[in-house]
Design a protein around this motif. Structure first.
Motif, PDB file in Angstrom:
ATOM      1  N   ALA A  17       0.836  -1.198   0.000  1.00 21.63           N
ATOM      2  CA  ALA A  17       0.000   0.000   0.000  1.00 21.63           C
ATOM      3  C   ALA A  17       0.867   1.243   0.000  1.00 21.63           C
ATOM      4  CB  ALA A  17      -0.933  -0.011   1.201  1.00 21.63           C
ATOM      5  N   LEU A  18       1.974   1.207   0.742  1.00 30.01           N
ATOM      6  CA  LEU A  18       2.874   2.358   0.745  1.00 30.01           C
ATOM      7  C   LEU A  18       3.406   2.641  -0.647  1.00 30.01           C
ATOM      8  CD1 LEU A  18       4.990   1.897   3.984  1.00 30.01           C
ATOM      9  CD2 LEU A  18       3.554   3.837   3.409  1.00 30.01           C
ATOM     10  N   LEU A  19       3.733   1.606  -1.370  1.00 32.17           N
ATOM     11  CA  LEU A  19       4.285   1.800  -2.697  1.00 32.17           C
ATOM     12  C   LEU A  19       3.249   2.314  -3.681  1.00 32.17           C
ATOM     13  CD1 LEU A  19       6.530  -1.380  -2.924  1.00 32.17           C
ATOM     14  CD2 LEU A  19       7.235   0.979  -2.471  1.00 32.17           C
ATOM     15  N   SER A  20       2.003   2.031  -3.437  1.00 32.69           N
ATOM     16  CA  SER A  20       0.949   2.454  -4.348  1.00 32.69           C
ATOM     17  C   SER A  20       0.262   3.728  -3.904  1.00 32.69           C
ATOM     18  CB  SER A  20      -0.119   1.357  -4.461  1.00 32.69           C
ATOM     19  OG  SER A  20       0.462   0.179  -4.935  1.00 32.69           O
ATOM     20  N   GLY A  21       0.295   4.051  -2.618  1.00 27.24           N
ATOM     21  CA  GLY A  21      -0.428   5.208  -2.108  1.00 27.24           C
ATOM     22  C   GLY A  21      -1.822   4.792  -1.718  1.00 27.24           C
ATOM     23  N   CYS A  22      -2.224   5.110  -0.506  1.00 28.11           N
ATOM     24  CA  CYS A  22      -3.521   4.652   0.009  1.00 28.11           C
ATOM     25  C   CYS A  22      -4.695   5.127  -0.815  1.00 28.11           C
ATOM     26  CB  CYS A  22      -3.709   5.134   1.438  1.00 28.11           C
ATOM     27  SG  CYS A  22      -2.572   4.378   2.568  1.00 28.11           S
ATOM     28  N   SER A  23      -4.722   6.418  -1.144  1.00 29.34           N
ATOM     29  CA  SER A  23      -5.901   6.928  -1.822  1.00 29.34           C
ATOM     30  C   SER A  23      -6.082   6.267  -3.180  1.00 29.34           C
ATOM     31  CB  SER A  23      -5.815   8.443  -1.963  1.00 29.34           C
ATOM     32  OG  SER A  23      -4.667   8.803  -2.686  1.00 29.34           O
ATOM     33  N   PHE A 125      -6.553  26.613  10.517  1.00 27.96           N
ATOM     34  CA  PHE A 125      -5.749  25.469  10.908  1.00 27.96           C
ATOM     35  C   PHE A 125      -5.533  24.608   9.666  1.00 27.96           C
ATOM     36  CE2 PHE A 125      -8.085  27.078  14.458  1.00 27.96           C
ATOM     37  CZ  PHE A 125      -7.178  27.064  15.512  1.00 27.96           C
ATOM     38  N   PRO A 126      -4.418  24.825   8.942  1.00 31.36           N
ATOM     39  CA  PRO A 126      -4.179  24.045   7.723  1.00 31.36           C
ATOM     40  C   PRO A 126      -3.661  22.640   8.020  1.00 31.36           C
ATOM     41  CG  PRO A 126      -2.702  25.967   7.850  1.00 31.36           C
ATOM     42  CD  PRO A 126      -3.432  25.866   9.141  1.00 31.36           C
ATOM     43  N   PHE A 127      -4.140  21.686   7.254  1.00 36.97           N
ATOM     44  CA  PHE A 127      -3.607  20.328   7.254  1.00 36.97           C
ATOM     45  C   PHE A 127      -2.819  20.187   5.955  1.00 36.97           C
ATOM     46  CE2 PHE A 127      -7.428  18.239   9.687  1.00 36.97           C
ATOM     47  CZ  PHE A 127      -7.088  18.940  10.834  1.00 36.97           C
ATOM     48  N   ALA A 128      -1.575  19.774   6.052  1.00 31.40           N
ATOM     49  CA  ALA A 128      -0.712  19.665   4.876  1.00 31.40           C
ATOM     50  C   ALA A 128      -0.002  18.315   4.877  1.00 31.40           C
ATOM     51  CB  ALA A 128       0.299  20.811   4.888  1.00 31.40           C
ATOM     52  N   PRO A 129       0.517  17.894   3.726  1.00 30.50           N
ATOM     53  CA  PRO A 129       1.217  16.604   3.649  1.00 30.50           C
ATOM     54  C   PRO A 129       2.471  16.574   4.529  1.00 30.50           C
ATOM     55  CG  PRO A 129       0.764  17.475   1.451  1.00 30.50           C
ATOM     56  CD  PRO A 129       0.443  18.560   2.425  1.00 30.50           C
ATOM     57  N   THR A 130       2.818  15.389   4.998  1.00 28.45           N
ATOM     58  CA  THR A 130       4.102  15.184   5.664  1.00 28.45           C
ATOM     59  C   THR A 130       5.169  15.010   4.586  1.00 28.45           C
ATOM     60  OG1 THR A 130       3.898  12.786   5.683  1.00 28.45           O
ATOM     61  CG2 THR A 130       2.997  13.958   7.593  1.00 28.45           C
ATOM     62  N   ASP A 131       6.422  15.076   4.986  1.00 30.95           N
ATOM     63  CA  ASP A 131       7.506  14.804   4.031  1.00 30.95           C
ATOM     64  C   ASP A 131       7.344  13.408   3.440  1.00 30.95           C
ATOM     65  OD1 ASP A 131       8.431  17.271   4.852  1.00 30.95           O
ATOM     66  OD2 ASP A 131      10.253  16.504   5.791  1.00 30.95           O
ATOM     67  N   GLU A 132       6.966  12.454   4.289  1.00 33.09           N
ATOM     68  CA  GLU A 132       6.800  11.071   3.840  1.00 33.09           C
ATOM     69  C   GLU A 132       5.641  10.945   2.854  1.00 33.09           C
ATOM     70  OE1 GLU A 132       6.084   6.579   5.619  1.00 33.09           O
ATOM     71  OE2 GLU A 132       5.857   8.286   6.942  1.00 33.09           O
ATOM     72  N   SER A 133       4.495  11.522   3.185  1.00 34.33           N
ATOM     73  CA  SER A 133       3.358  11.379   2.275  1.00 34.33           C
ATOM     74  C   SER A 133       3.601  12.130   0.969  1.00 34.33           C
ATOM     75  CB  SER A 133       2.049  11.806   2.947  1.00 34.33           C
ATOM     76  OG  SER A 133       2.005  13.199   3.180  1.00 34.33           O
ATOM     77  N   TRP A 134       4.366  13.228   1.029  1.00 37.86           N
ATOM     78  CA  TRP A 134       4.729  13.964  -0.188  1.00 37.86           C
ATOM     79  C   TRP A 134       5.487  13.033  -1.144  1.00 37.86           C
ATOM     80  CZ3 TRP A 134       3.656  18.934  -1.791  1.00 37.86           C
ATOM     81  CH2 TRP A 134       4.340  19.375  -2.924  1.00 37.86           C
TER      82      TRP A 134
END
Length: 162
Positions: A17-23, A125-134
């Motif tokens: 799943a990590l390699l493909s991306g969850c969404s 209150f912004p929600f933004a990607p983490t370095d990992e999810s980026w």
């Protein structure tokens, strides 16, 4: 004063799943919704399932993958009012993030709240990607509005003009 940015963690159950991306795999969790798409019962929701107009409580940590979605008619701390994808190809540095997140404080805030950010007692209150999810393709920024103290409100802040 602009708050610290909360970041969304990449939520995946396995290396595949990590390699493909969850969404991309359709792995999402969502609180129960009515036919109009509004949350009708409090419940956990994957951060990517949160939509404009959804109400929730502050996640409680800097990195998270789920949030507590709540019907807006019940006390809640935040409401999502705008979302957008970052178009920059490389991971933004701190200065670039500040410029990118300005989108949450400008016209989108004014249109939703009915008052300019500078004149409002409400905060963003912004929600933004983490370095990992980026690194796995996450580019979504979600802009949430609430009391600066995160004091719970009941009802939507759309048009609150305060």
């Amino acid at each position: 004063m602009r708050p610290v940015v909360a970041v969304r963690a990449l939520a995946c159950a396995s290396i595949a799943a990590l390699l493909s991306g969850c969404s991309y795999l359709g792995i999402t969790q969502d609180a129960p919704r009515g036919v109009d798409g509004e949350v009708v019962q409090a419940g956990a929701a994957h951060v990517d399932a949160i939509k404009t107009g959804d109400c929730l409580n502050e996640p409680g940590s800097e990195e998270f993958e789920t949030v507590g979605a709540i019907p807006c008619g019940e006390p809640h701390e935040l409401e999502m009012f705008h979302a957008f994808n970052v178009t920059q190809g490389s991971l933004p540095d701190d200065a670039a993030w500040e410029r990118i997140l300005d989108e949450c404080y400008g016209a989108a805030f004014t249109e939703f709240a009915g008052i300019a950010y500078e004149d409002s007692g409400l905060d963003v209150f912004p929600f933004a990607p983490t370095d990992e999810s980026w690194a796995f393709g996450d580019r979504k920024v979600q802009c949430l509005i609430g009391e600066a103290t995160l004091e719970p409100v009941t009802g939507s802040l759309r048009g609150a003009a305060r």
